[in-house]
Motif scaffolding. Structure first.
Motif, PDB file in Angstrom:
ATOM      1  N   SER B 250       0.825  -1.222   0.000  1.00  0.00           N
ATOM      2  CA  SER B 250       0.000   0.000   0.000  1.00  0.00           C
ATOM      3  C   SER B 250       0.856   1.267   0.000  1.00  0.00           C
ATOM      4  O   SER B 250       0.357   2.346  -0.267  1.00  0.00           O
ATOM      5  CB  SER B 250      -0.931   0.011   1.217  1.00  0.00           C
ATOM      6  N   HIS B 251       2.139   1.135   0.280  1.00  0.00           N
ATOM      7  CA  HIS B 251       2.996   2.319   0.349  1.00  0.00           C
ATOM      8  C   HIS B 251       3.775   2.494  -0.957  1.00  0.00           C
ATOM      9  O   HIS B 251       4.479   1.597  -1.398  1.00  0.00           O
ATOM     10  CB  HIS B 251       3.978   2.210   1.515  1.00  0.00           C
ATOM     11  N   GLU B 252       3.661   3.677  -1.523  1.00  0.00           N
ATOM     12  CA  GLU B 252       4.312   3.904  -2.818  1.00  0.00           C
ATOM     13  C   GLU B 252       5.832   3.785  -2.722  1.00  0.00           C
ATOM     14  O   GLU B 252       6.478   3.309  -3.651  1.00  0.00           O
ATOM     15  CB  GLU B 252       3.939   5.284  -3.352  1.00  0.00           C
ATOM     16  N   GLY B 253       6.400   4.216  -1.595  1.00  0.00           N
ATOM     17  CA  GLY B 253       7.857   4.130  -1.435  1.00  0.00           C
ATOM     18  C   GLY B 253       8.322   2.685  -1.519  1.00  0.00           C
ATOM     19  O   GLY B 253       9.338   2.376  -2.151  1.00  0.00           O
ATOM     20  N   ALA B 254       7.563   1.798  -0.888  1.00  0.00           N
ATOM     21  CA  ALA B 254       7.916   0.379  -0.927  1.00  0.00           C
ATOM     22  C   ALA B 254       7.764  -0.153  -2.350  1.00  0.00           C
ATOM     23  O   ALA B 254       8.575  -0.978  -2.805  1.00  0.00           O
ATOM     24  CB  ALA B 254       7.009  -0.402   0.021  1.00  0.00           C
ATOM     25  N   ARG B 255       6.755   0.315  -3.066  1.00  0.00           N
ATOM     26  CA  ARG B 255       6.559  -0.172  -4.439  1.00  0.00           C
ATOM     27  C   ARG B 255       7.694   0.325  -5.342  1.00  0.00           C
ATOM     28  O   ARG B 255       8.182  -0.401  -6.198  1.00  0.00           O
ATOM     29  CB  ARG B 255       5.200   0.278  -4.974  1.00  0.00           C
ATOM     30  N   ILE B 256       8.095   1.569  -5.142  1.00  0.00           N
ATOM     31  CA  ILE B 256       9.204   2.106  -5.952  1.00  0.00           C
ATOM     32  C   ILE B 256      10.475   1.314  -5.670  1.00  0.00           C
ATOM     33  O   ILE B 256      11.221   0.954  -6.583  1.00  0.00           O
ATOM     34  CB  ILE B 256       9.401   3.611  -5.659  1.00  0.00           C
ATOM     35  N   ARG B 257      10.708   1.020  -4.404  1.00  0.00           N
ATOM     36  CA  ARG B 257      11.905   0.242  -4.052  1.00  0.00           C
ATOM     37  C   ARG B 257      11.823  -1.149  -4.672  1.00  0.00           C
ATOM     38  O   ARG B 257      12.814  -1.705  -5.120  1.00  0.00           O
ATOM     39  CB  ARG B 257      12.033   0.165  -2.535  1.00  0.00           C
ATOM     40  N   ALA B 258      10.596  -1.691  -4.721  1.00  0.00           N
ATOM     41  CA  ALA B 258      10.436  -3.023  -5.318  1.00  0.00           C
ATOM     42  C   ALA B 258      10.803  -2.992  -6.803  1.00  0.00           C
ATOM     43  O   ALA B 258      11.429  -3.926  -7.307  1.00  0.00           O
ATOM     44  CB  ALA B 258       9.004  -3.511  -5.130  1.00  0.00           C
ATOM     45  N   THR B 263      14.610  -4.608 -10.875  1.00  0.00           N
ATOM     46  CA  THR B 263      15.463  -4.229 -12.000  1.00  0.00           C
ATOM     47  C   THR B 263      16.877  -4.751 -11.808  1.00  0.00           C
ATOM     48  O   THR B 263      17.576  -5.041 -12.776  1.00  0.00           O
ATOM     49  CB  THR B 263      15.491  -2.686 -12.133  1.00  0.00           C
ATOM     50  N   ASN B 264      17.290  -4.877 -10.554  1.00  0.00           N
ATOM     51  CA  ASN B 264      18.654  -5.338 -10.282  1.00  0.00           C
ATOM     52  C   ASN B 264      18.790  -6.854 -10.242  1.00  0.00           C
ATOM     53  O   ASN B 264      19.882  -7.367 -10.041  1.00  0.00           O
ATOM     54  CB  ASN B 264      19.135  -4.765  -8.948  1.00  0.00           C
ATOM     55  N   LEU B 265      17.681  -7.568 -10.418  1.00  0.00           N
ATOM     56  CA  LEU B 265      17.772  -9.029 -10.367  1.00  0.00           C
ATOM     57  C   LEU B 265      18.415  -9.564 -11.648  1.00  0.00           C
ATOM     58  O   LEU B 265      18.319  -8.936 -12.702  1.00  0.00           O
ATOM     59  CB  LEU B 265      16.372  -9.634 -10.201  1.00  0.00           C
ATOM     60  N   PRO B 266      19.034 -10.726 -11.558  1.00  0.00           N
ATOM     61  CA  PRO B 266      19.685 -11.288 -12.750  1.00  0.00           C
ATOM     62  C   PRO B 266      18.657 -11.654 -13.827  1.00  0.00           C
ATOM     63  O   PRO B 266      17.491 -11.916 -13.510  1.00  0.00           O
ATOM     64  CB  PRO B 266      20.360 -12.559 -12.211  1.00  0.00           C
ATOM     65  N   PRO B 267      19.093 -11.686 -15.093  1.00  0.00           N
ATOM     66  CA  PRO B 267      18.179 -11.998 -16.197  1.00  0.00           C
ATOM     67  C   PRO B 267      17.484 -13.354 -16.042  1.00  0.00           C
ATOM     68  O   PRO B 267      16.403 -13.559 -16.588  1.00  0.00           O
ATOM     69  CB  PRO B 267      19.079 -11.994 -17.431  1.00  0.00           C
ATOM     70  N   ALA B 268      18.093 -14.262 -15.280  1.00  0.00           N
ATOM     71  CA  ALA B 268      17.509 -15.606 -15.148  1.00  0.00           C
ATOM     72  C   ALA B 268      16.108 -15.573 -14.558  1.00  0.00           C
ATOM     73  O   ALA B 268      15.334 -16.507 -14.743  1.00  0.00           O
ATOM     74  CB  ALA B 268      18.415 -16.472 -14.265  1.00  0.00           C
ATOM     75  N   ALA B 298      11.831  -0.100 -20.266  1.00  0.00           N
ATOM     76  CA  ALA B 298      12.658   0.463 -21.351  1.00  0.00           C
ATOM     77  C   ALA B 298      14.087  -0.062 -21.251  1.00  0.00           C
ATOM     78  O   ALA B 298      14.716  -0.389 -22.261  1.00  0.00           O
ATOM     79  CB  ALA B 298      12.637   1.986 -21.288  1.00  0.00           C
ATOM     80  N   ASN B 299      14.591  -0.169 -20.030  1.00  0.00           N
ATOM     81  CA  ASN B 299      15.949  -0.707 -19.828  1.00  0.00           C
ATOM     82  C   ASN B 299      16.027  -2.169 -20.247  1.00  0.00           C
ATOM     83  O   ASN B 299      17.025  -2.612 -20.819  1.00  0.00           O
ATOM     84  CB  ASN B 299      16.372  -0.571 -18.367  1.00  0.00           C
ATOM     85  N   LEU B 300      14.957  -2.919 -19.943  1.00  0.00           N
ATOM     86  CA  LEU B 300      14.930  -4.331 -20.348  1.00  0.00           C
ATOM     87  C   LEU B 300      15.023  -4.448 -21.863  1.00  0.00           C
ATOM     88  O   LEU B 300      15.761  -5.282 -22.400  1.00  0.00           O
ATOM     89  CB  LEU B 300      13.610  -4.977 -19.887  1.00  0.00           C
TER      90      LEU B 300
END
Lengths: 204, 341
Positions: B250-258, B263-268, B298-300
């Motif tokens: 419910s918190h936008e800050g947590a969603r942005i962090r998610a 984005t930083n997870l490996p391609p696998a 876009a980065n993907l």
């Protein structure tokens, strides 16, 4: 008692900003925590980028929400709550910057207040961390007005009309500020075919 | 003013789609035909992209506490938490036990196969003789078990000042002297393993999705983020946990962090990442979250990921004025322009 409180907290999550503010305007501050949870992230990040000082940003965030409660009757229910909160925060930030003692004298001061790349985001790639520092330095070179406009545009996704409302100026003035800010950012981050090195030196 | 000067002046406004349609069209036409302005436009676009490398900063927890205190609103505590108070006579035992627990990190670790819970002798000798109380079991243990015990199976000495919550007292039959007390109680567990052990992965997922209750929250979440962004530890369960946080918190800050964490997870583990990003782009009410999601997509695309038809259609709809936020529209269009036919 416990069930009642839990239900109230749960119900607030489903209320709109306007409904929450109507409760506050009626003299009940119980939605304060919910409103804080919704917007403190954006408010703090805006203040942090604008002031480039974590401690001052914390103070501004706290004070902005206090003022929101204190002057809740001035909130016009037809406007976005975020725009109003950003206006309050921007005023607080400008007051802070106006105080001569708090104004950074040069870019060295900025480096003192900014967290180091490892400190801020240790899991990011080296390139991202490098970029992060470069952007922080470049933002420090902007005037306060330019930085306010570009931070609200780039990082908060606000329209020029909203930024104009927050900054208390015309849309045309916002466009000019964003234009000048982007020019400076481009020179600082990309360098130029002629004089690029000189520009980078200015911000390092 | 030459045409090139006028076009360059409009470039920052083109980035935020703030030019009127006519001037936008003319500017694009000029950029396509002028090499110098084309290079200038690329520099602006790259500047804009690099500016996106500033991550969101988490608001320190004490700011909320100070705000609520200053506003005269006490932070809400769960009403059903019953603070446990020790009789003064046992104070010295508790102090010794606290040392043992801090050093060893094993509190209330009983052998569930034993008939009774064995109380841990709380003397300072334990600290020097055995600082770590470890248990080894043939069968996997549950760390969230329910126990039903007779009163005489429990030691009357409570060590380590545990929190008791969710208390229910049932006196079913007033004519007898029996009473049933049911409660949740905190306990301290220390689990040793590799980040790839299933139980460690599951604990990490739980921390992500229940971060409100994780203490110290920031360190735990930070560790999960750092550890599982390493390709050697790529795990779809972690990606799914971040994805659920992005789509449900419910918190936008947590969603942005998610978004940033995904984005930083490996391609696998790209599939849950992409699905969560597209859901956020379609449904998230907060423009800042949609901005982050569309940037990540876009980065993907830039990194060569192949997007399915649903994703492409969503980007197309977002680019074609469906999203109220101009930046989301611009980024969606940029992602589309990078998709290879």
């Amino acid at each position: 008692m416990s069930t009642s409180n839990q239900r109230e907290t749960g119900e607030m999550k489903h209320l709109s900003d306007q409904e929450l503010m109507a409760i506050v305007q009626a003299g009940d501050n119980s939605p304060a925590s919910e409103i804080y949870d919704r917007y403190s992230g954006r408010i703090y990040n805006f203040a942090f980028r604008f002031l480039r000082n974590a401690e001052a940003a914390e103070d501004a965030t706290q004070e902005a929400f206090i003022k929101m409660l204190k002057y809740s009757n001035q909130y016009n229910g037809t406007a976005k709550l975020t725009t109003w909160l950003f206006s309050i925060t921007a005023n607080l930030c400008r007051d802070y910057l106006r105080k001569a003692d708090n104004r950074p004298k040069d870019s060295d001061d900025v480096l003192i207040t900014l967290p180091g790349p490892d400190e801020l985001s240790p899991d990011r790639s080296f390139e991202q961390r490098e970029n992060e520092q470069r952007v922080q330095r470049a933002l420090a070179v902007l005037t306060a007005e330019q930085r306010e406009a570009v931070v609200l545009s780039r990082y908060q996704g606000l329209s020029y009309a909203e930024i104009a409302q927050i900054a208390g100026c015309s849309e045309g003035a916002v466009k000019t500020r964003v234009f000048r800010a982007m020019e400076t950012m481009k020179r600082a981050l990309m360098g130029e075919a002629s004089g690029g090195d000189r520009c980078l030196n200015v911000v390092q | 003013m030459s045409e090139c000067s006028a076009v360059r002046e409009g470039m920052p406004l083109l980035l935020t789609e703030s030019l009127d349609a006519n001037r936008r069209e003319l500017t694009h036409q000029h950029i396509e035909s002028c090499g110098l302005c084309s290079a200038e436009w690329e520099a602006y676009r790259e500047t804009w992209a690099i500016m996106g490398d500033l991550p969101e900063v988490a608001v320190p927890a004490q700011v909320k506490e100070a705000f609520l205190q200053k506003a005269g609103i006490a932070p809400k505590q769960a009403d059903n938490v019953v603070p446990f108070r020790r009789p003064p006579a046992f104070k010295w035992i508790a102090q010794a036990a606290a040392v043992v627990i801090l050093a060893g990190g094993s509190y209330f670790l009983g052998d569930r196969n034993a008939d009774r819970i064995q109380t841990m002798p709380a003397t300072l000798n334990n600290v020097t003789a055995s600082p770590f109380n470890t248990v080894s079991h043939q069968e996997p243990m549950s760390i969230a078990e329910t126990r039903v015990l007779d009163a005489d199976a429990i030691s009357p000495e409570f060590e380590g000042r545990p929190n008791i919550s969710n208390v229910q007292i049932i006196d079913g039959d007033a004519s007898d002297d029996k009473v049933v007390i049911s409660f949740d109680i905190s306990s301290k567990w220390t689990v040793t393993g590799s980040p790839n052990d299933k139980s460690i992965v599951r604990l990490s997922s739980y921390m992500i999705e229940n971060e409100e209750t994780v203490t110290p929250r920031a360190n735990a979440i930070e560790w999960v983020r750092r550890t599982y962004s390493d390709p050697a530890n790529a795990n779809p369960e972690i990606a799914t946990a971040w994805a659920r946080q992005l789509n449900n918190d419910s918190h936008e800050g947590a969603r942005i962090r998610a978004v940033e964490n995904l984005t930083n997870l490996p391609p696998a583990v790209a599939t849950p990442t992409r699905d969560a990003l597209i859901t956020a782009l379609q449904n998230d009410p907060n423009p800042a979250v949609r901005m982050k999601a569309v940037e990540a997509l876009a980065n993907l695309v830039r990194s060569g990921a192949v997007l399915d038809k649903t994703t492409v259609d969503t980007l197309r709809r977002k680019a074609m004025q469906q999203d109220e936020n101009q930046y989301v529209r611009v980024k969606a269009a940029e992602a589309l322009s990078n998709i290879k036919p």
